[in-house]
Design a protein around this motif. Structure first.
Motif, short mmCIF file in Angstrom:
data_model
loop_
_atom_site.label_atom_id
_atom_site.label_comp_id
_atom_site.label_asym_id
_atom_site.label_seq_id
_atom_site.Cartn_x
_atom_site.Cartn_y
_atom_site.Cartn_z
N GLN A 19 0.82 -1.21 0.00
CA GLN A 19 0.00 0.00 0.00
C GLN A 19 0.86 1.27 0.00
O GLN A 19 0.49 2.27 -0.61
N LYS A 203 -18.40 0.31 -10.70
CA LYS A 203 -18.26 -0.22 -9.33
C LYS A 203 -18.54 0.86 -8.30
O LYS A 203 -19.23 0.61 -7.30
N GLN A 245 -12.30 5.34 -5.52
CA GLN A 245 -12.60 3.95 -5.17
C GLN A 245 -11.77 3.47 -3.98
O GLN A 245 -12.26 2.75 -3.12
N ILE A 246 -10.49 3.88 -3.95
CA ILE A 246 -9.65 3.51 -2.81
C ILE A 246 -10.24 4.09 -1.53
O ILE A 246 -10.31 3.41 -0.49
N GLU A 249 -13.30 2.04 -0.48
CA GLU A 249 -12.95 0.72 0.03
C GLU A 249 -12.26 0.80 1.38
O GLU A 249 -12.47 -0.05 2.24
N LEU A 259 -6.43 -2.47 1.98
CA LEU A 259 -6.83 -3.09 0.72
C LEU A 259 -6.23 -4.49 0.62
O LEU A 259 -5.14 -4.76 1.14
N SER A 260 -6.92 -5.35 -0.10
CA SER A 260 -6.41 -6.70 -0.32
C SER A 260 -5.29 -6.67 -1.34
O SER A 260 -5.12 -5.69 -2.08
N GLU A 262 -5.14 -8.39 -4.05
CA GLU A 262 -5.72 -8.35 -5.38
C GLU A 262 -6.12 -6.93 -5.77
O GLU A 262 -5.93 -6.50 -6.91
N GLN A 263 -6.67 -6.20 -4.79
CA GLN A 263 -7.05 -4.81 -5.05
C GLN A 263 -5.81 -3.97 -5.35
O GLN A 263 -5.80 -3.17 -6.29
N PHE A 266 -4.53 -4.68 -8.85
CA PHE A 266 -5.34 -4.02 -9.88
C PHE A 266 -5.02 -2.53 -9.95
O PHE A 266 -4.84 -1.97 -11.03
N TYR A 267 -4.97 -1.88 -8.77
CA TYR A 267 -4.71 -0.44 -8.76
C TYR A 267 -3.34 -0.12 -9.33
O TYR A 267 -3.17 0.86 -10.05
#
Length: 351
Positions: A19, A203, A245-246, A249, A259-260, A262-263, A266-267
């Protein structure tokens, strides 16, 4: 976008290394957006500065060089020179014609003259290259070139050399491959950004749609957020949507920690695509402001660190250098106007 958006929950929140890298990437893109805005604002001013200082001097240089071309072409047809001198004259004329071919400073008639001379030399080089045993006389399509056929027969050995042409073609192929790779990379980034834009927007809209909120105060807040998201989507501002979006979430549920993986993955991909797009936009602006070879070299050496003042400084430096070159070329032109003066230049290798 003109509105502000925070991307962290608490200033002292503990983030994972992934992160933290993501936040650094966000900061990088924010700086890129600032840089792009600065370049867009400065673009017209820099162009005006170049038109006022650099372009007139370039035009004067091209006019003087065309006058040299005319004198040399005239002497080549009307005077007698040794084979070694003919070689020098051929090389100089061919170089001047190629250099002036795309000039915007010359009249249509002058441009036609350059095109004829340049075409003649290209045709003659191709002809010489294909000769296998015995040299054959080559007559150009324009009668004005016929009288100099024998004079220049020995002047194109260098340009007819197969290795020379192979080397040039290899360099061109490498440059074309480099440009193709850059274009493919840019297209991939644009495709990624386009796909991410729609996906992220849908989303966000599904999560914060105000019609699904019962609390009136939160409903107003989500209405404002959705308005901002709509505006960002219309402006194709993927960066803002990703940050939004961050934020959503990170703020969903008190028990959710960050955040995971996977997230984050993607970011990172989406932000990398956005960063490449911004770099490409900045590069396009800088390239549009670079006229001279010296400026191109300076930009390459800067490795993406060129600043707006650097281009102003380079334009002024180039202007001074070209003014000095114009002075030298005018002196050379004086010698070229007379056969004896031209012979002196040839003898001293100063053509």
């Amino acid at each position: 976008m003109s509105f502000d958006l925070k991307t962290t929950v608490q200033p002292d929140a503990e983030f994972s290394p992934q992160q933290k890298k993501l936040n650094l990437l966000i900061e990088k893109i924010e700086q890129q957006k600032i840089d792009l805005a600065a370049w867009e604002k400065a673009q017209n001013d820099i162009q005006q500065h170049a038109r006022k200082t650099l372009v007139p001097v370039y035009n004067e240089l091209h006019i003087v060089l065309f006058q040299q071309l005319e004198q040399l072409w005239k002497h080549l047809h009307s005077s007698c020179f040794s084979k070694a001198e003919v070689v020098q004259l051929d090389e100089k004329i061919q170089h001047l014609a190629a250099y002036l071919k795309d000039s915007k400073a010359l009249s249509e008639q002058e441009a036609n003259t350059i095109e004829e001379i340049d075409t003649f030399y290209q045709q003659y080089a191709e002809h010489t290259q294909t000769k296998k045993a015995k040299k054959k006389p080559f007559v150009g399509s324009n009668p004005v070139f016929e009288t100099s056929t024998q004079d220049i027969d020995n002047g194109f050995d260098e340009f007819a050399d197969t290795d020379h042409w192979d080397s040039e073609q290899y360099s061109q192929a490498r440059e074309q491959a480099k440009l193709k790779k850059q274009q493919e990379k840019r297209e991939q980034a644009e495709k990624m950004a386009e796909q991410s834009l729609k996906m992220v927007y849908l989303k966000i809209a599904a999560v914060i749609h105000p019609d699904r909120e019962q609390d009136e105060s939160k409903k107003l807040e989500k209405t404002e957020m959705l308005q901002h998201a709509n505006a960002a989507y219309e402006q194709q501002d993927l960066f803002y949507l990703l940050k939004l979006q961050i934020q959503i979430e990170q703020n969903r549920g008190a028990t959710q920690k960050g955040l995971s993986l996977e997230q984050i993955k993607f970011y990172k991909l989406a932000f990398d695509a956005q960063s490449q797009q911004l770099d490409s936009q900045i590069d396009d602006i800088i390239n549009s402001l670079v006229w001279s070879e010296n400026a191109k070299i300076a930009v390459q050496k800067s490795k993406g660190k060129v600043q707006i003042p650097d281009l102003y400084k380079q334009i002024d430096t180039d202007t001074v250098a070209i003014k000095q070159q114009v002075k030298w070329e005018k002196e050379r032109l004086k010698y070229m106007s007379r056969v004896k003066g031209l012979e002196m230049l040839l003898e001293n290798g100063a053509l």
